[in-house]
Structure formats: C-alpha cells, structure tokens
Design a protein around this motif. Structure first.
Motif, PDB file in Angstrom:
ATOM      1  N   GLY A 177      -8.374 -30.800  25.540  1.00 40.07           N
ATOM      2  CA  GLY A 177      -9.468 -29.999  25.005  1.00 40.07           C
ATOM      3  C   GLY A 177      -8.964 -28.725  24.364  1.00 40.07           C
ATOM      4  O   GLY A 177      -9.399 -28.344  23.265  1.00 40.07           O
ATOM      5  N   ALA A 178      -8.020 -28.053  25.036  1.00 41.21           N
ATOM      6  CA  ALA A 178      -7.487 -26.810  24.479  1.00 41.21           C
ATOM      7  C   ALA A 178      -6.742 -27.102  23.183  1.00 41.21           C
ATOM      8  O   ALA A 178      -6.842 -26.354  22.202  1.00 41.21           O
ATOM      9  CB  ALA A 178      -6.567 -26.140  25.491  1.00 41.21           C
ATOM     10  N   LEU A 179      -6.016 -28.213  23.162  1.00 41.10           N
ATOM     11  CA  LEU A 179      -5.294 -28.585  21.945  1.00 41.10           C
ATOM     12  C   LEU A 179      -6.284 -28.835  20.803  1.00 41.10           C
ATOM     13  O   LEU A 179      -6.094 -28.361  19.672  1.00 41.10           O
ATOM     14  CB  LEU A 179      -4.463 -29.836  22.214  1.00 41.10           C
ATOM     15  N   SER A 180      -7.372 -29.545  21.107  1.00 34.94           N
ATOM     16  CA  SER A 180      -8.330 -29.838  20.041  1.00 34.94           C
ATOM     17  C   SER A 180      -9.047 -28.571  19.598  1.00 34.94           C
ATOM     18  O   SER A 180      -9.348 -28.410  18.415  1.00 34.94           O
ATOM     19  CB  SER A 180      -9.326 -30.896  20.493  1.00 34.94           C
ATOM     20  N   SER A 181      -9.312 -27.639  20.535  1.00 33.79           N
ATOM     21  CA  SER A 181      -9.911 -26.368  20.130  1.00 33.79           C
ATOM     22  C   SER A 181      -8.984 -25.620  19.187  1.00 33.79           C
ATOM     23  O   SER A 181      -9.427 -24.964  18.245  1.00 33.79           O
ATOM     24  CB  SER A 181     -10.180 -25.464  21.335  1.00 33.79           C
ATOM     25  N   ALA A 182      -7.665 -25.714  19.477  1.00 37.19           N
ATOM     26  CA  ALA A 182      -6.702 -25.021  18.624  1.00 37.19           C
ATOM     27  C   ALA A 182      -6.709 -25.618  17.216  1.00 37.19           C
ATOM     28  O   ALA A 182      -6.683 -24.888  16.219  1.00 37.19           O
ATOM     29  CB  ALA A 182      -5.310 -25.105  19.239  1.00 37.19           C
TER      30      ALA A 182
END
Lengths: 530, 104
Positions: A177-182
C-alpha cells in the motif's frame, strides 16, 4: 502589524458527515479513555452506528441544498472539495458499510476477547478518508483522503493480536500500500508539473490551453500521460484491480473477517469514487488516452478473478478473487463513463454507482456470514468447514446462498442488474469485446460461487476432525465414528443475523424492483457531464 | 540550475527506492526505501513549484504539497514500524521472506 490572512469560508452544515466520522473517532477515543468501563460494553459499537446514521441523516438535507443551485454542486473549502450528488451517493454507501462493519465487529470482538474502542475509531477514521476521496476536487485532498483511508486499514488488518496471519496480512498490505501510494504521489507530481495545478478543474482547463511557456500540456508533454498512468497504479491497488491485485488474496485471508468486509466495501467504494472523480472531472478530455488502459485492466481483473478463484480452497481467498473480478466489472463501467457521448457517459457512471451500491451490500453480507462461520479463533474458513452448513445452520446457509447467487449475477438479485448495467453501458459504447469477455468470464466466475453452495448444501453434514486432534480436545465420537468438534454449534448473535438479513433483503428487493432510487442515481451520474 | 537536473535526481532516488522495496529482506530497510521514494516525490514537487512560479503561476501548491507529504510519510512510517515490531514480538524476525504463512 500583521497582514490580514484571507481564510476560506467553511460551510459546516455541508461537511456534517465528514465531521461526524473524523471528530466522532476522536470523541470515542476520548470518552472511552475517561470512562474506562465503557470500553468493553457495546458502547463503542453503538456510538459508531449512531455517528454513521447521524451522518447519513444529514444527506437528504445536503441533497436539498445542492438542488437549490443551478450548477448542482457546491465547492467548499476554497474549492478543494466538491459537494455534489455524486459525493452524496458515495457517502451513503460508505456510511452504510460503516454501520454493517460496526455490527459485525461487536460480536466478533467479544467472541475473540479483543474488546476495545480502537477498532471502531479506526473504522470511522478510515471512512472519513473515503468520504474525503469521494468529494476531493484537488489532488492534495485526494491524496490525504487516500492515506487516511489506508493507514487506518493497515492497522485494522494487523489488529488481531493472537493470529500471526493477521500481522502478516497487515505488513503485506502496508508495504504494498505504501509503495502504491508513493507511485500515486509521483503521478500527482508529474501532473502538477505538466499543468501547474493540483485542482481538478484547473487541470482540465490547462490540458489543451497554451501555457506561459507556449506549450500545450496534453500535446507537447508526455509527462501528463506518465502522471495519469502512475495515478492509475495507485487507484488500481486500492480497488484491487489486476495487475495490482497481488496483495488481495493474502490480506483477505489473514485480516480479521469483519475488517475484510469493510475493506472490500468502504475502501473499494472510496477508491472508485476518487478514481471516477479524478479521471472524469480532471482527465475527462483525455479519455482516448486512458480508456484503453482502463479497459485492459478491466479485462485482466475479470479473467484473473474468475479463473484463479477456481483452484482456491479457502472461502476468504475465494471471495478475494471474486472481489478482484467485481473490480473489473466496475472498471468496465468507468470505461463507458469516459465516453465522449454524453448519454453513454451518464449510463456508464450510473452503472458504476449502482454496481458499487449492490456490491457493497452483497459483500458486507457475505463477510458477515463468513465472520459467523469462522467461529472462535477466526480460523474456520476452509471450504471443508462449510460442508453441511445447510444442516447445521439453515438460516445462515440460506442467507449465504442468496448473497452468493447475487455475486454470481443470477437474475432476480441486485448483482445481476449490476452486471447487466455495466455490460449494457459497454455495449452502448460499442465495446463489444469488453462486453463479450465480461459475459463469458461471469459464467466461469459462477463456478466459484456454485462450488461453495454445493459444499454447503450437498456435502456430508458430519464435520469430521482428525482423531489426533479429537483426542486433544474434549470431543465426543458419534456412533458412526465421525467426530464432532465441541464448538460445532455456530453461534448466531441476533444483531449480526439481522444485519445479514437486511443485506439479503436489499439484494432481493433491488433484484425485483431495480428502479427504486433510480432518479437519485441518474442525478448523481450527471455530475461529471460537461 | 535546470529543471531537468532536479527531475533526474528525483527519478534516480525513486528507482533506488523501488529497487530497495523489491530486494531488501529486512522489514526496516523496506520502510526506509519507501521513505526514499516519498522524498523523491518531494524533490519533484518543490522543483515543479519553483518552475511554475517562474512561469508566472501564483500557486505555491508544490511546496505546500511537499509539507503534506512529509506529515503523511511520518504517519505512515509510524504505523509501519509498529507493525514490524508486532511481527518481531511474535516471530523474533523481521525478515520479509519469513512472512509466508499464506500462499496460493
């Protein structure tokens, strides 16, 4: 002397649902820390339901206020949020998902001995993020909404302290999720660089206008295309559309079941609401560029969701794949909604909204059943645990039957009309390949639901456990040698059963009378017409 | 300096971050890699903000957005570290490759 700072006017009454969710969460933490005996009773659940119902009750008033204005939208907070019919429909769906989640959580937490207000606080915070995404008229607000929505759910997924799977699910969801937010953020940066604004209306205006450097962003720069692609990655992850779906089965399997119900409903609705608004209001005129990509994602999601589900043996994983395929169907609606033809576009948006509504009700009901069948420890999610459910708990099996039929798209359920709506929109858009593949995949996908139904109704009712395990726990052997586990009896808390009944009733009601609330959806679907 | 140079730096940081997320086995290193990506975005945002201001746009959106990103990144890493800690308490390991209870 200090210069006067111009502050935007805040129309509090229009922001009532947002405020109730965000401040309600803060209030719940405060109240339960001051009055500790309220922590473990039903208070947090009732409080959450009251907040969601209170927010929902204000929606008709806001609807009326919007109706007074010819443009049918009210820009609030200096234009950062748009309160329009679309926002209200999305908010109604998200708030009802909160009510369902609070009802299922209450019994679940008592059963698992995990009582506490944190769960409800996080649900409310997450819902406030979803509402923000639905209303966001500025990419900054979309991003903040996305993060508020997600961070709370990362924690919820990991919150079952005794199940290692739960923490693993939380960690996987968090990292991806954090990767996709980035990626999402990088996309915003590129769009901002290309158009000079994060405001959707200004982005739309800047696309084909010559800017101060003598360039036309949509024609002279590939930055806007790269930005759109990266935004699509971020949204695709949130709504678990292929090829960004890889986290879904693991997280759905590991996370606490009522939380999964919330994830599959409210989080997805928030994601789709943001996706629709950004791509229709912001990039609507670049439809020729993004529609093929959305169409490909839709096909991929439907095919992967339908075919990979076949070899699963865990009901939560099966429902995860089914949610991927549902995301694909909704993307078909988005594909049609991006059409240049206003009539098709409205039909497309309308079909997406109806799908989101029908899907939310089906999926919270389904995960409600899974929560109850899961039993103490939240572990009984294998297909074999559903064997003979029809004998052990006819009510639950009956409810699940209707909800699974609806998810499969059998006529006389809302699920059928939802699928029919998006495929109809695609046909009107002359996207026959998309419509054809969707129909075939829907038939293949039905196998998954029928397999669960067959297990519930036609498999041997005696729930056998290995003898070694039987010796460990105090179980009695039946005369024919099969061993019945002591907690065989599925507990049926009245509130949860009533909630599932409501979900079943709505599913059937809209299956027979699909036009209830039809003008509400029509008005909401007109929001993005230009 | 030209805008290009900032964008190249940001793109390089972004790639290093993605590489880190994909290859690092240590949970904390994965979190740091995510931070790297977010900071790449910050550089982009500020560079574009200055660039747009030079072109006559009145907006300070880029710089403001960078502040929001810093705040959100802090919240995100707080939650991430808490989850890593939870896993460490149960498993005595923060190796990402060990997180394989569920497959299929």
């Amino acid at each position: 002397m200090l210069a006067q700072v111009a502050t935007p006017e805040v129309p509090w009454s229009l922001l009532w649902p947002f405020l109730l969710m965000a401040l309600g969460a803060v209030a719940l933490v405060t109240i339960t820390s001051l009055v500790t005996e309220l922590r473990t009773r039903q208070f947090p659940s009732l409080f959450t339901i009251a907040m969601a119902v209170g927010g929902g009750a204000s929606l008709p008033y806001i609807w009326g206020r919007i109706g007074e204005i010819p443009e049918r939208r009210i820009l609030v907070l200096d234009g950062a949020m748009s309160i329009d019919y679309f926002t209200i429909v999305a908010a109604a769906i998200i708030l009802s998902a909160v009510v369902f989640a609070a009802i299922f959580l209450d019994d679940y937490l008592r059963r698992e001995g995990l009582d506490g207000p944190e769960w409800y606080v996080l649900i409310m915070l997450s819902a406030s993020g979803g509402l923000m995404m639905a209303a966001a008229e500025d990419l900054i607000v979309t991003f903040l909404g996305l993060e508020i929505l997600s961070i709370a759910v990362y924690v919820l997924a990991a919150l079952h302290l005794r199940r290692a799977e739960s923490q693993e699910a939380g960690f996987k969801y968090f990292v991806l999720g954090a990767l996709s937010s980035a990626f999402f953020l990088y996309g915003i940066a590129l769009v901002y660089g290309a158009t000079g604004s994060t405001r959707l209306s200004e982005i739309d205006a800047a696309l084909f206008a010559t800017n101060a450097r003598g360039l036309v962003p949509a024609e002279d720069s590939s930055m806007i295309l790269a930005g759109m692609a990266l935004l699509l990655v971020g949204f695709g992850f949130k709504v678990s559309a292929a090829p960004f779906h890889l986290w879904t089965p693991d997280v759905y399997q590991g996370a606490p079941t009522p939380v999964v119900g919330f994830m599959a409903s409210a989080v997805k609705v928030g994601g789709f609401a943001g996706l629709l608004r950004v791509f229709l209001a912001g990039f609507g005129r670049l439809g020729d560029d993004w529609r093929p990509v959305v169409g490909a994602m839709a096909l991929l999601s439907i095919v992967i969701g339908s075919f990979l589900a076949i070899r699963q043996d865990n009901v939560k994983r099966m429902l995860a794949y089914s949610s991927i395929s549902h995301a694909g169907f909704i993307l078909i609606g988005l594909f049609a909604a991006g059409s240049r033809n206003a009539e098709v576009a409205q039909l497309g948006t309308r079909s997406v909204l109806f799908y989101l509504f029908a899907y939310t009700v089906m999926v919270v009901g389904s995960f409600g059943v899974v929560t109850l069948v899961g039993g103490r420890g939240d572990g009984k999610h294998d297909l074999s645990d559903y064997a003979g459910l029809a004998q052990r708990s006819p009510i639950l099996a009956g409810f699940f039957l209707v909800l699974l039929f609806a998810q499969a798209g059998i006529p006389f359920t809302s699920g059928f009309l939802a699928k029919f709506g998006v495929i109809q929109a695609a046909v009107r858009d002359e996207a026959y390949v998309l419509a054809g593949v969707a129909m075939v995949a829907a038939v293949v996908g039905a196998y998954l639901y029928l397999r669960i139904i067959k297990t519930m109704f036609f498999s041997d009712g005696a729930h056998t456990v290995p003898v070694a395990a039987a010796l460990d726990t105090n179980v009695e052997a039946t005369p024919d040698g099969a061993v019945i586990a002591p907690d065989e009896q599925i507990s049926l808390p009245p509130a949860a059963v009533a909630a599932i009944l409501v979900a079943v009733a709505i599913t059937l009601l809209w299956g027979f009378a699909p036009n209830i609330g039809g003008d509400i959806l029509r008005d909401a679907a007109a929001t993005f017409l230009r | 300096m030209l805008l290009n140079q900032y964008l190249l730096l940001a793109a390089a940081l972004f790639c290093i971050g993605v590489y880190g997320v994909l290859t690092r086995k240590n949970g904390v290193m994965v979190l740091m890699s995510i931070e790297l990506i977010l900071n790449a975005v910050n550089i982009n945002m500020v560079a574009f903000g200055v660039h747009n201001a030079e072109a006559g746009a009145a907006s300070v959106g880029g710089a403001v957005f960078a502040l929001f990103i810093i705040a959100v990144a802090a919240a995100e890493v707080g939650v991430g570290l808490a989850i890593v800690l939870l896993i460490y308490r149960n498993r005595r390991s923060i190796n990402v490759a060990d997180a394989s209870l569920m497959k299929g």
